[in-house]
Design a protein around this motif. Sequence first.
Motif, PDB file in Angstrom:
ATOM      1  N   LEU A 136       0.687  -0.883  -0.063  1.00 45.92           N
ATOM      2  CA  LEU A 136       0.002  -0.339  -0.374  1.00 45.92           C
ATOM      3  C   LEU A 136       0.870   0.829  -0.144  1.00 45.92           C
ATOM      4  CD1 LEU A 136      -2.937   1.686   0.365  1.00 45.92           C
ATOM      5  CD2 LEU A 136      -2.285   0.884   2.991  1.00 45.92           C
ATOM      6  N   LYS A 137       1.074   2.103  -0.893  1.00 48.68           N
ATOM      7  CA  LYS A 137       1.651   3.090  -0.945  1.00 48.68           C
ATOM      8  C   LYS A 137       0.313   4.536  -0.904  1.00 48.68           C
ATOM      9  CE  LYS A 137       5.090   1.254  -4.219  1.00 48.68           C
ATOM     10  NZ  LYS A 137       5.948   1.735  -5.122  1.00 48.68           N
ATOM     11  N   ILE A 138       1.054   5.373  -0.320  1.00 47.84           N
ATOM     12  CA  ILE A 138      -0.321   6.829  -0.005  1.00 47.84           C
ATOM     13  C   ILE A 138       0.798   8.041  -0.536  1.00 47.84           C
ATOM     14  CG2 ILE A 138      -1.553   7.922   0.642  1.00 47.84           C
ATOM     15  CD1 ILE A 138      -2.599   5.741   2.719  1.00 47.84           C
ATOM     16  N   ARG A 139       0.642   8.975  -1.880  1.00 49.76           N
ATOM     17  CA  ARG A 139       1.698  10.086  -1.664  1.00 49.76           C
ATOM     18  C   ARG A 139       0.439  11.383  -1.762  1.00 49.76           C
ATOM     19  NH1 ARG A 139       6.785   9.964  -4.049  1.00 49.76           N
ATOM     20  NH2 ARG A 139       6.912   7.696  -4.507  1.00 49.76           N
ATOM     21  N   GLY A 140       1.306  12.143  -1.121  1.00 53.10           N
ATOM     22  CA  GLY A 140       0.689  13.686  -1.184  1.00 53.10           C
ATOM     23  C   GLY A 140      -0.932  14.017  -1.133  1.00 53.10           C
ATOM     24  N   TRP A 141      -1.993  13.207   0.046  1.00 53.13           N
ATOM     25  CA  TRP A 141      -2.773  12.972   0.149  1.00 53.13           C
ATOM     26  C   TRP A 141      -3.408  13.899   1.326  1.00 53.13           C
ATOM     27  CZ3 TRP A 141      -4.351   8.507   3.799  1.00 53.13           C
ATOM     28  CH2 TRP A 141      -5.772   7.739   4.304  1.00 53.13           C
ATOM     29  N   ARG A 142      -4.780  14.458   0.833  1.00 56.94           N
ATOM     30  CA  ARG A 142      -5.329  15.537   1.645  1.00 56.94           C
ATOM     31  C   ARG A 142      -6.099  15.311   2.053  1.00 56.94           C
ATOM     32  NH1 ARG A 142      -6.505  20.205  -2.512  1.00 56.94           N
ATOM     33  NH2 ARG A 142      -7.518  18.234  -3.795  1.00 56.94           N
ATOM     34  N   ILE A 143      -6.626  15.765   3.480  1.00 57.98           N
ATOM     35  CA  ILE A 143      -7.534  14.899   3.671  1.00 57.98           C
ATOM     36  C   ILE A 143      -8.213  15.783   4.877  1.00 57.98           C
ATOM     37  CG2 ILE A 143      -7.187  12.208   4.232  1.00 57.98           C
ATOM     38  CD1 ILE A 143      -5.759  12.333   6.865  1.00 57.98           C
ATOM     39  N   SER A 144      -9.240  15.708   5.338  1.00 58.55           N
ATOM     40  CA  SER A 144      -9.877  16.623   6.906  1.00 58.55           C
ATOM     41  C   SER A 144      -9.503  16.069   8.174  1.00 58.55           C
ATOM     42  CB  SER A 144     -10.875  16.546   6.252  1.00 58.55           C
ATOM     43  OG  SER A 144     -11.612  15.469   6.708  1.00 58.55           O
ATOM     44  N   THR A 145      -9.023  14.838   8.499  1.00 56.79           N
ATOM     45  CA  THR A 145      -8.732  14.617   9.480  1.00 56.79           C
ATOM     46  C   THR A 145      -7.158  14.270   9.468  1.00 56.79           C
ATOM     47  OG1 THR A 145      -8.763  12.268   8.720  1.00 56.79           O
ATOM     48  CG2 THR A 145     -10.751  13.271   9.655  1.00 56.79           C
ATOM     49  N   SER A 146      -6.565  14.281  11.079  1.00 57.24           N
ATOM     50  CA  SER A 146      -4.950  14.009  11.149  1.00 57.24           C
ATOM     51  C   SER A 146      -4.715  13.410  11.811  1.00 57.24           C
ATOM     52  CB  SER A 146      -5.189  15.391  13.001  1.00 57.24           C
ATOM     53  OG  SER A 146      -5.794  15.386  13.583  1.00 57.24           O
ATOM     54  N   GLN A 147      -5.752  11.736  11.754  1.00 56.85           N
ATOM     55  CA  GLN A 147      -5.189  10.305  12.748  1.00 56.85           C
ATOM     56  C   GLN A 147      -5.436   9.874  12.247  1.00 56.85           C
ATOM     57  OE1 GLN A 147      -8.034   9.131  15.457  1.00 56.85           O
ATOM     58  NE2 GLN A 147      -6.105   9.389  17.448  1.00 56.85           N
ATOM     59  N   LEU A 148      -4.195   8.906  11.715  1.00 59.58           N
ATOM     60  CA  LEU A 148      -5.322   7.191  11.304  1.00 59.58           C
ATOM     61  C   LEU A 148      -4.640   6.439  12.823  1.00 59.58           C
ATOM     62  CD1 LEU A 148      -2.160   7.129   8.378  1.00 59.58           C
ATOM     63  CD2 LEU A 148      -4.575   6.863   8.228  1.00 59.58           C
ATOM     64  N   HIS A 149      -5.948   5.585  12.755  1.00 60.85           N
ATOM     65  CA  HIS A 149      -6.068   4.342  13.539  1.00 60.85           C
ATOM     66  C   HIS A 149      -6.480   2.826  12.940  1.00 60.85           C
ATOM     67  CE1 HIS A 149      -7.578   3.138  17.612  1.00 60.85           C
ATOM     68  NE2 HIS A 149      -7.850   2.318  16.590  1.00 60.85           N
ATOM     69  N   PHE A 150      -5.542   2.039  12.968  1.00 59.14           N
ATOM     70  CA  PHE A 150      -5.928   0.662  12.754  1.00 59.14           C
ATOM     71  C   PHE A 150      -6.090  -0.199  13.443  1.00 59.14           C
ATOM     72  CE2 PHE A 150      -1.902   1.515   9.409  1.00 59.14           C
ATOM     73  CZ  PHE A 150      -2.816   2.641   8.392  1.00 59.14           C
ATOM     74  N   MET A 151      -7.154  -1.265  13.434  1.00 60.22           N
ATOM     75  CA  MET A 151      -7.699  -1.857  13.976  1.00 60.22           C
ATOM     76  C   MET A 151      -7.345  -3.276  13.935  1.00 60.22           C
ATOM     77  SD  MET A 151     -11.724   0.340  13.843  1.00 60.22           S
ATOM     78  CE  MET A 151     -12.429  -1.286  15.183  1.00 60.22           C
ATOM     79  N   ALA A 152      -7.478  -4.013  15.512  1.00 60.97           N
ATOM     80  CA  ALA A 152      -7.180  -5.396  15.291  1.00 60.97           C
ATOM     81  C   ALA A 152      -7.924  -5.920  13.975  1.00 60.97           C
ATOM     82  CB  ALA A 152      -7.363  -5.944  16.095  1.00 60.97           C
ATOM     83  N   GLY A 153      -6.979  -6.919  13.770  1.00 60.30           N
ATOM     84  CA  GLY A 153      -7.320  -7.658  12.320  1.00 60.30           C
ATOM     85  C   GLY A 153      -6.976  -7.257  10.658  1.00 60.30           C
ATOM     86  N   GLU A 154      -6.953  -6.000  11.070  1.00 58.80           N
ATOM     87  CA  GLU A 154      -7.005  -5.496   9.526  1.00 58.80           C
ATOM     88  C   GLU A 154      -5.678  -5.647   8.704  1.00 58.80           C
ATOM     89  OE1 GLU A 154     -10.134  -1.542  10.340  1.00 58.80           O
ATOM     90  OE2 GLU A 154      -7.968  -1.639  10.178  1.00 58.80           O
ATOM     91  N   PHE A 155      -5.457  -5.699   7.355  1.00 60.91           N
ATOM     92  CA  PHE A 155      -4.322  -5.210   6.660  1.00 60.91           C
ATOM     93  C   PHE A 155      -3.373  -6.818   6.997  1.00 60.91           C
ATOM     94  CE2 PHE A 155      -4.870  -1.056   6.632  1.00 60.91           C
ATOM     95  CZ  PHE A 155      -4.731  -1.066   5.467  1.00 60.91           C
ATOM     96  N   PRO A 156      -4.371  -8.587   6.650  1.00 59.69           N
ATOM     97  CA  PRO A 156      -3.863  -9.162   7.668  1.00 59.69           C
ATOM     98  C   PRO A 156      -2.311  -9.883   6.929  1.00 59.69           C
ATOM     99  CG  PRO A 156      -5.237  -9.556   6.396  1.00 59.69           C
ATOM    100  CD  PRO A 156      -5.729  -8.643   6.520  1.00 59.69           C
ATOM    101  N   GLN A 157      -2.128  -9.506   5.371  1.00 57.88           N
ATOM    102  CA  GLN A 157      -1.357 -10.261   4.484  1.00 57.88           C
ATOM    103  C   GLN A 157      -0.223  -8.616   4.696  1.00 57.88           C
ATOM    104  OE1 GLN A 157      -0.251 -12.558   3.534  1.00 57.88           O
ATOM    105  NE2 GLN A 157      -1.825 -13.362   5.379  1.00 57.88           N
ATOM    106  N   LEU A 158      -0.316  -7.904   4.301  1.00 54.83           N
ATOM    107  CA  LEU A 158       0.554  -6.426   4.190  1.00 54.83           C
ATOM    108  C   LEU A 158       1.719  -6.470   4.851  1.00 54.83           C
ATOM    109  CD1 LEU A 158       0.473  -3.549   3.290  1.00 54.83           C
ATOM    110  CD2 LEU A 158      -0.105  -2.691   5.121  1.00 54.83           C
ATOM    111  N   GLU A 159       2.301  -5.872   3.965  1.00 49.37           N
ATOM    112  CA  GLU A 159       4.186  -6.474   3.950  1.00 49.37           C
ATOM    113  C   GLU A 159       4.988  -5.289   3.733  1.00 49.37           C
ATOM    114  OE1 GLU A 159       5.277  -9.299   1.412  1.00 49.37           O
ATOM    115  OE2 GLU A 159       4.389 -10.872   1.685  1.00 49.37           O
ATOM    116  N   VAL A 160       3.884  -3.574   2.747  1.00 45.92           N
ATOM    117  CA  VAL A 160       5.354  -2.507   2.446  1.00 45.92           C
ATOM    118  C   VAL A 160       4.224  -1.358   2.807  1.00 45.92           C
ATOM    119  CG1 VAL A 160       6.110  -1.770   0.576  1.00 45.92           C
ATOM    120  CG2 VAL A 160       6.958  -3.716   1.351  1.00 45.92           C
TER     121      VAL A 160
END
Length: 886
Positions: free
Chosen positions: A781-805
């Motif tokens: 997962l790559k995120i470059r130059g993202w414009r958002i209104s929130t200031s927090q990232l929150h990853f919950m348990a069980g999310e992205f089970p196979q994410l390596e990068v």
Amino acid sequence: MADVVVSFALENLKTLLIHEANLFRRVKDDVNLLQDDFGIMDAFLKDSEGKGDDHYMVKELINQIRDTAFDAEDVINTYMAQVIKQRRRNLLLKLLHCFDHAAVLHHVAEKTPSVKRKIENIYANKTIFGIEAQSHADEEAEQSLQQQRRRNIEEEDVVGFGDDTAKLVDQLLDQGRLQREVISIIGMGGLGKTTLARKIYNNSVIKNHFDHCVWVNVSQEYKTRMLILDILKCVGQVSDETNKMSDEQLKGELREKLKGKRYFVVMDDVWKPQFWDEIRTCFPNDSNGSRILITSREKEVASNASSTPPYFLPFLDEEASWELLCKKVFRGEKCPSNLESLGRQLAESCKGLPLSIVVLGGILANKEKTHQRWSNFIGNVNWFLINDDDSKRCSDILALSYNHLPRKLRLCFLYVGVFPEDFLIPARDLIQLWVAEGFISVQNGRRNMDEIDVAENYLEKLIDRSLIQIASRRSDGGVKSCRIHDLLRDLCIKMSSQEKFYEVHVNSAYVRRSLNNRRIPRRLSIQGNIDFDSISSTSTSNNSSSVGSLLLFTSDFRFNHLKWASKNFRFIRLLSVVVNDLNLDLNFPKEVGQLVFLRGQWRGGYAVNVWKSFPAFICKLPYLETIHVQGWIEMSIPNEIWMMKQLRHLYIPCGIALKSPSKVGHSLSNLKVLSLVHVGEKTSILFQKSLFPNLRKLHLGNLVQDVVDESMASEILASLESLRNLQTLKLRMFKFGQRLDLFSSSSSSSKLTKITFVDCEYLDSNHLMGSLGKLANLRILKIRGWRISTSQLHFMAGEFPQLEVFKMIGLRDIETWELETHAMPNLKHLVIDRCTSLRNLPDELWSLANLRMVEVSNIETDLKEKLVIKQSEMKENGYSCKLIIN
């Protein structure tokens, strides 16, 4: 190598005659005869491979088979072109331009019987011609070459291996690891693996630490029994009874003599992974710190022998290269001051390869040591190392790696020489060229693999064999770019030129001479600013139509270059143009539309090129599989593109407008890569109609600000549900709504492994992350130059089970990041760049068992200070993850 090149030509011809049978209906009998004859020739080549190569009659026959195959290819191309051209005409023109089908193939059929008679004669006299078995003389030659290889390096004073020696000695003596351990030194031929191993072997600390120290030379044609006897001689007396033992008894005898002893065995120059399986039972594991050191050119040898990561020997730096050259040339005396600048240039041209430096030093030592004499070598070092009779041993030693390659890899390796010297080769381009050339075949039983997958595997195998070097890797671990050492490149060019596989030319005179030769090479790589006008003004041989591939590397590209290529190379299958520093308005010349056999077409470059249009005649080329156009195309792709049944890869990095097909039933059924499509109001319709059933990689871009609103973005993403084979998705400048269930269907998302967002806008980042986190197979997962209104990232348990990068670049609004336990458990590589508001990294991050690298750059000062402290703690505690702060 001739048999490999010719065998490839024959196999291509046989495949062509089968797959295009409808074009040969009127000459079916001639075709059947040719197929049988080609089969006999190919069988002979494979049967005689590596046997009897030095017999002049065998070599001459191979040359005759090559000439026959090339003649047949030219005639068949002529025939096919005439049939295709005739089919394009209306009925009246067909009657006016009919031709004698049978006569076209007749003169090729006349040649094959004489070739068959010679093959039969050689088979009848196998012993005379050396076909039956490898001769004893060949084995002696191989042993002589191995001895020469060791002498080239070992006779020299050791230079530049101080740090390498210290690291490996520490590893060998590590008292914390008492189990028997196999350690490997891996590197290309001539890099100094044997020299380093010998220095370690002769180290007094090593000699005093081990009860037995043994050195054995393995080489390609080893005999396990002889190696065991050699080791036995080093650890004790060998009696007559020992010599009479069976192989298994010998292994038991050696195991008994080593039992309870702390031993150190060096196995130099191992080529085959199965070697360790054959000999491993000889070495007992008494948990006393015994060690085995293997040197090899092949990574697979190390992987098969041990789980311990191999030591990849680096090239010498400039100072060590100069020191080694001085020791060889001046033999202890000081280099005269007037020669030092030249000498350093010569040493640097060897690119850190000790073999090159040693052989060059031997040549210079016997030459007059003057500025004028040494100046003759500037720019020509590799030529002397490869072609000079006194240094032929250099190319012979490097050729060992080529000779050891499986047949399927040999053409792929040789082909790397078509790129210019010191060229940083994009792996994707190299792989696509291999596929377009027909070097890659997917074997039966390889499920879910296509030619690109197989070609990537071939590239990794060549890297593992130390023949190609990695320059950079992709985020998923695949090779992004690579390079080849100059000496190996020159060896590829020399071998390929001899067999008319390809030729490389860097000036106009060589190109003219090549085009006027009786037997022109099948591929041409033209590099530099060639004077195409002068070439075009001279008459070229009719043989120029025999060229099947043309690769142009130039910074002086003009309209008439393509026109010239299309006019002179009528049967070309691959046209590649890599252009630097170009910024012109260009048109595709109409002559390109006459290249009926074209399979691959590239337009490369680093500057922006503007193409007036993408003409419809390109879409009518029946075999075209790859289109790669670097630059802007002012008009949309013509609707005829939907008729291209063979098209597999469509790369337009600056973007294209793509319309729906005008006729029902038209689709790009074989398209696997589509990049980059300008999105618009009707983009979602393209994907709803199932027009791309086999698409694996898709890049969509909104290059005009605010064209894609939230509703349109939602429609486009929903339409992607139809892409059942999609693995890689890249979205540029999309504006997403506050609520969006991204890829909600489990069936459509099951194959998605990589997603990239570039300059996108999303109001609810955590909702998006929750949606992405449910994708079962997402690995990158790559995120470059993202414009958002929130200031927090929150990853919950069980999310992205196979994410390596996971890469976050330019997320300037993110201030905090929270990571629950059991979220992204397989994360290996994290990159954070230009997230200037980020104040923390979650503590849970450092508890991830698989995390291996965290790279942070351009971050807030407070966070940087925290990470510097964390970096120090990780080093002290021996943490397996590497934290890099730029």
